[in-house]
Design a protein around this motif. Structure first.
Motif, short mmCIF file in Angstrom:
data_model
loop_
_atom_site.label_atom_id
_atom_site.label_comp_id
_atom_site.label_asym_id
_atom_site.label_seq_id
_atom_site.Cartn_x
_atom_site.Cartn_y
_atom_site.Cartn_z
N ALA A 191 -31.25 48.68 26.12
CA ALA A 191 -32.60 49.20 26.38
C ALA A 191 -33.65 48.16 26.01
O ALA A 191 -34.53 47.82 26.82
CB ALA A 191 -32.82 50.49 25.59
N GLU A 227 -33.75 42.06 15.94
CA GLU A 227 -32.42 42.68 15.93
C GLU A 227 -31.82 42.54 14.53
O GLU A 227 -31.79 41.45 13.98
CB GLU A 227 -31.53 41.99 16.98
CG GLU A 227 -30.04 42.28 16.87
CD GLU A 227 -29.68 43.77 16.90
OE1 GLU A 227 -30.19 44.48 17.78
OE2 GLU A 227 -28.89 44.20 16.03
N ARG A 228 -31.34 43.65 14.00
CA ARG A 228 -30.84 43.59 12.61
C ARG A 228 -29.48 42.89 12.51
O ARG A 228 -29.11 42.38 11.47
CB ARG A 228 -30.77 44.98 12.01
CG ARG A 228 -29.70 45.81 12.60
CD ARG A 228 -29.56 47.17 12.00
NE ARG A 228 -28.67 47.92 12.87
CZ ARG A 228 -28.32 49.16 12.71
NH1 ARG A 228 -28.80 49.84 11.70
NH2 ARG A 228 -27.50 49.74 13.54
N ILE A 246 -17.51 51.49 29.34
CA ILE A 246 -17.52 51.40 30.79
C ILE A 246 -18.93 51.05 31.24
O ILE A 246 -19.89 51.71 30.85
CB ILE A 246 -17.06 52.74 31.41
CG1 ILE A 246 -15.65 53.09 30.94
CG2 ILE A 246 -17.13 52.68 32.93
CD1 ILE A 246 -14.57 52.08 31.28
N ARG A 268 -18.69 45.47 24.22
CA ARG A 268 -20.14 45.43 24.09
C ARG A 268 -20.61 44.28 23.20
O ARG A 268 -21.70 43.74 23.40
CB ARG A 268 -20.64 46.77 23.57
CG ARG A 268 -20.61 47.88 24.62
CD ARG A 268 -21.74 47.72 25.62
NE ARG A 268 -23.01 47.64 24.94
CZ ARG A 268 -23.73 48.70 24.54
NH1 ARG A 268 -23.32 49.89 24.86
NH2 ARG A 268 -24.85 48.53 23.88
N VAL A 285 -36.10 45.88 10.89
CA VAL A 285 -37.42 46.51 10.79
C VAL A 285 -37.28 47.78 9.97
O VAL A 285 -36.41 48.61 10.24
CB VAL A 285 -37.96 46.83 12.21
CG1 VAL A 285 -39.24 47.64 12.13
CG2 VAL A 285 -38.19 45.53 12.98
N ASP A 302 -31.07 55.13 23.65
CA ASP A 302 -30.53 56.14 22.75
C ASP A 302 -31.58 56.66 21.78
O ASP A 302 -31.52 57.83 21.36
CB ASP A 302 -29.37 55.55 21.92
CG ASP A 302 -28.03 55.63 22.64
OD1 ASP A 302 -28.04 55.86 23.88
OD2 ASP A 302 -26.99 55.47 21.98
N GLY A 327 -24.77 55.99 29.41
CA GLY A 327 -25.68 55.71 28.31
C GLY A 327 -26.31 54.35 28.51
O GLY A 327 -27.53 54.20 28.55
N THR A 328 -25.44 53.36 28.73
CA THR A 328 -25.92 51.98 28.86
C THR A 328 -26.87 51.84 30.04
O THR A 328 -27.95 51.23 29.92
CB THR A 328 -24.72 51.03 29.03
OG1 THR A 328 -23.83 51.26 27.93
CG2 THR A 328 -25.14 49.59 29.02
C1 LIG Z 1 -18.03 55.40 21.15
C2 LIG Z 1 -19.07 55.25 22.22
C3 LIG Z 1 -18.65 55.01 23.52
C4 LIG Z 1 -19.59 54.86 24.53
N1 LIG Z 1 -19.16 54.61 25.80
C5 LIG Z 1 -20.05 54.42 26.78
C6 LIG Z 1 -19.62 54.11 28.09
O1 LIG Z 1 -18.42 53.99 28.33
N2 LIG Z 1 -20.55 53.91 29.06
C7 LIG Z 1 -21.90 54.02 28.79
O2 LIG Z 1 -22.73 53.82 29.71
N3 LIG Z 1 -22.35 54.34 27.55
C8 LIG Z 1 -21.46 54.54 26.55
N4 LIG Z 1 -21.90 54.83 25.28
C9 LIG Z 1 -23.35 54.98 25.05
C10 LIG Z 1 -24.01 53.61 24.97
O3 LIG Z 1 -23.32 52.81 24.05
C11 LIG Z 1 -25.47 53.77 24.55
O4 LIG Z 1 -26.10 54.76 25.33
C12 LIG Z 1 -26.24 52.47 24.69
O5 LIG Z 1 -25.66 51.46 23.88
C13 LIG Z 1 -27.69 52.67 24.27
O6 LIG Z 1 -28.37 51.43 24.29
P1 LIG Z 1 -29.62 51.19 23.34
O7 LIG Z 1 -30.10 49.84 23.65
O8 LIG Z 1 -30.54 52.34 23.44
O9 LIG Z 1 -29.03 51.27 21.85
P2 LIG Z 1 -27.93 50.37 21.14
O10 LIG Z 1 -26.98 49.80 22.10
O11 LIG Z 1 -27.39 51.21 20.03
O12 LIG Z 1 -28.78 49.16 20.52
C14 LIG Z 1 -29.67 49.36 19.46
C15 LIG Z 1 -29.84 48.03 18.75
O13 LIG Z 1 -30.87 48.17 17.76
C16 LIG Z 1 -30.45 47.49 16.58
N5 LIG Z 1 -31.19 48.08 15.47
C17 LIG Z 1 -31.04 49.34 14.97
N6 LIG Z 1 -31.91 49.55 13.98
C18 LIG Z 1 -32.63 48.41 13.85
C19 LIG Z 1 -33.70 48.03 12.99
N7 LIG Z 1 -34.20 48.88 12.08
N8 LIG Z 1 -34.22 46.78 13.11
C20 LIG Z 1 -33.72 45.92 14.05
N9 LIG Z 1 -32.71 46.23 14.89
C21 LIG Z 1 -32.18 47.48 14.80
C22 LIG Z 1 -28.95 47.70 16.55
O14 LIG Z 1 -28.29 46.75 15.73
C23 LIG Z 1 -28.59 47.57 18.02
O15 LIG Z 1 -28.29 46.25 18.38
C24 LIG Z 1 -20.98 54.97 24.24
C25 LIG Z 1 -21.40 55.21 22.93
C26 LIG Z 1 -20.45 55.33 21.92
C27 LIG Z 1 -20.93 55.57 20.51
#
Ligand SMILES: Cc1cc2nc3c(=O)[nH]c(=O)nc-3n(C[C@H](O)[C@H](O)[C@H](O)COP(=O)(O)OP(=O)(O)OC[C@H]3O[C@@H](n4cnc5c(N)ncnc54)[C@H](O)[C@@H]3O)c2cc1C
Length: 431
Positions: A16, A35-36, A49, A107, A131, A304, A316-317
């Motif tokens: 995201a 990024e932490r 996936i 990932r 942060v 997320d 989700g991704t």
């Molecule tokens: C077990 C599992 C399986 C999954 N399988 C799938 C799948 O097959 N296909 C699919 O599409 N989706 C899947 N998902 C969902 C998908 O992983 C998420 O929807 C997606 O990663 C969300 O992206 P995001 O960028 O919102 O958050 P994230 O990918 O969680 O990234 C958030 C980032 O913020 C960073 N961060 C957090 N707090 C801080 C802070 N305070 N300061 C700085 N950095 C910070 C973290 O380190 C991380 O790098 C799965 C999820 C899980 C848990």
């Protein structure tokens, strides 16, 4: 960075945040991603996936460059009882591409590569930068802090992309900590196996992959599911359930995963594999009905952290990436108007409503509530279906007519009102 006021600060280098940063940088805005983790993706051990078509929109030509594991040519939906497995399979040579429908990815590798595309567009990414809070002035967000005076950064807008259980979204008052009924907890492992062993065990052509979603005993019958995805030289395996159900049942996901791996139908798939990574992670599943606010003066929330997950379609991704793009589009318009107020940022909600994110989340808004109110769904039906299959398949001198009557009696023993309610309610919540 001393004293500089960026156009945007993005917190979190997941899909995201990186998509938002990439689009903002490409439009000429100054953007920094904090990024932490040691590097983008380092906190994410998930094998998951990744759908090709949406990813192509955010990273054109990614198939030639990104670290991908296997094109997924087979999808199975399985039900487990104590001793049996049954279910449906769809395998298509068309999914081997082109065009491929989906890839398995690691990932930790994919996120790192994807972050590089944002850097190439001009975004600055700072790892190991946690942060802890937002900075406020006159009721609007003006930046972020790591908790000490040297760690304060200012921007005209902050994109909150810190993933599930978003501390910053809570700090911003966008939503409260998710309730146990609004999130699932999943334990997952990466198990190393030679490529040829994976292909033998999953009956796969060389280099191609499979995805299994497994319901029933994979979660002790709790609302959730187990999964197995094949990577090049490893298997991603996990299982989890709604946190509320875990708490109420006193089950924990570590035991759940161990039990899933020991199931007689699953154990041969992971036999002699070496667990190389293990983690547990939350998935926001509150969906449309429990969605919080999505923007305030000076900040937007994406991915997320906003609760954009479609658990039915395992999406989700791609929703994270799309919400990052829509947030970036909003910010680019705000920059052109030189106005980052809540009134201008409300455009984000309009864009989300027009997108398939809100349309799909609205469509499935009643599914979790429906399933949660029926704890028997993933316990009773797998058992009856397994008993019926065993009766039908067992050749023991009992005439077919009698077997059919036996099977009919098995289903007739299910409480009729409940059965009708399950079917009608299920249809109503999906249509
Ligand atoms: C077990 C599992 C399986 C999954 N399988 C799938 C799948 O097959 N296909 C699919 O599409 N989706 C899947 N998902 C969902 C998908 O992983 C998420 O929807 C997606 O990663 C969300 O992206 P995001 O960028 O919102 O958050 P994230 O990918 O969680 O990234 C958030 C980032 O913020 C960073 N961060 C957090 N707090 C801080 C802070 N305070 N300061 C700085 N950095 C910070 C973290 O380190 C991380 O790098 C799965 C999820 C899980 C848990």
């Amino acid at each position: 960075m001393d004293g500089e006021v960026f156009d945007a600060i993005v917190v979190g280098a997941g899909p995201a945040g990186v998509t938002a940063a990439k689009d903002l940088a490409a439009a000429g805005l100054s953007v920094v991603v904090l990024e932490r983790g040691q590097y983008p993706g380092s906190k994410n051990v998930s094998g998951s996936i990744l759908y090709r078509q949406p990813t192509e929109e955010f990273a054109p030509g990614f198939e030639a460059e990104a670290p991908l594991e296997r094109p997924i040519v087979e999808q199975r939906y399985l039900l487990l009882t104590d001793d049996a497995m049954l279910g449906g399979v769809y395998r298509s040579t068309r999914f081997a591409g082109p065009p491929v429908n989906a890839y398995s990815v690691l990932r930790s590798e994919f996120d790192r590569w994807y972050a590089g595309t944002a850097e190439a567009a001009g975004a600055e990414i700072y790892p190991e930068f946690t942060v802890t809070d937002l900075l406020w002035e006159d009721g609007r967000v003006v930046g972020v802090t790591t908790g000490d005076a040297d760690g304060e950064l200012r921007a005209r807008v902050v994109v909150i992309a810190d993933g599930a259980n978003s501390l910053l979204a809570q700090r911003a008052g966008l939503h409260k900590e998710w309730e146990p009924i609004e999130q699932a907890l999943v334990a997952k492992e990466l198990i190393a196996l030679p490529a040829a062993t994976i292909e033998d065990r999953f009956a796969l052509p060389v280099g191609q992959g499979a995805a299994y979603e497994v319901f029933g005993e994979s979660t002790w019958g709790l609302l959730g599911y187990g999964f197995i995805y094949t990577n090049k030289e490893s298997i991603s395996i996990g299982t989890g359930a709604l946190l509320q159900d875990l708490i109420e049942s006193g089950r924990n996901v570590n035991d759940m995963l161990d039990r899933f791996k020991r199931h007689p139908a699953i154990a041969p798939l992971v036999r002699d594999g070496e667990t190389i990574e293990y983690s547990a992670h939350l998935i926001p599943e509150g969906g449309f009905k429990r969605m919080g606010r999505l923007f305030i003066d000076g900040a937007l929330v994406v991915g997320d952290a906003a609760g954009f997950v479609n658990p039915l379609n395992r999406e989700g991704t791609n929703l994270a990436m799309l919400s990052g793009r829509l947030a970036a589009r909003t910010i680019i318009e705000a920059k052109a108007r030189d106005d980052f107020s809540i009134a201008t940022l409300s455009r984000y909600r309009e864009l989300l409503d027009e997108s398939h994110i809100m349309k799909d989340l609205f469509k499935i808004r009643n599914v979790t509530g429906f399933a949660h109110a029926r704890p028997h769904l993933l316990r009773d039906y797998p058992r009856v279906m397994s008993d019926a299959a065993r009766e039908y398949l067992t050749v023991d001198g009992v005439p077919m007519k009698e077997k059919q009557a036996n099977i009919a009696r098995m289903f007739a023993r299910l409480p009729k009102r409940r059965l009708v309610g399950d079917v009608l309610g299920g249809l109503r919540s999906m249509i």
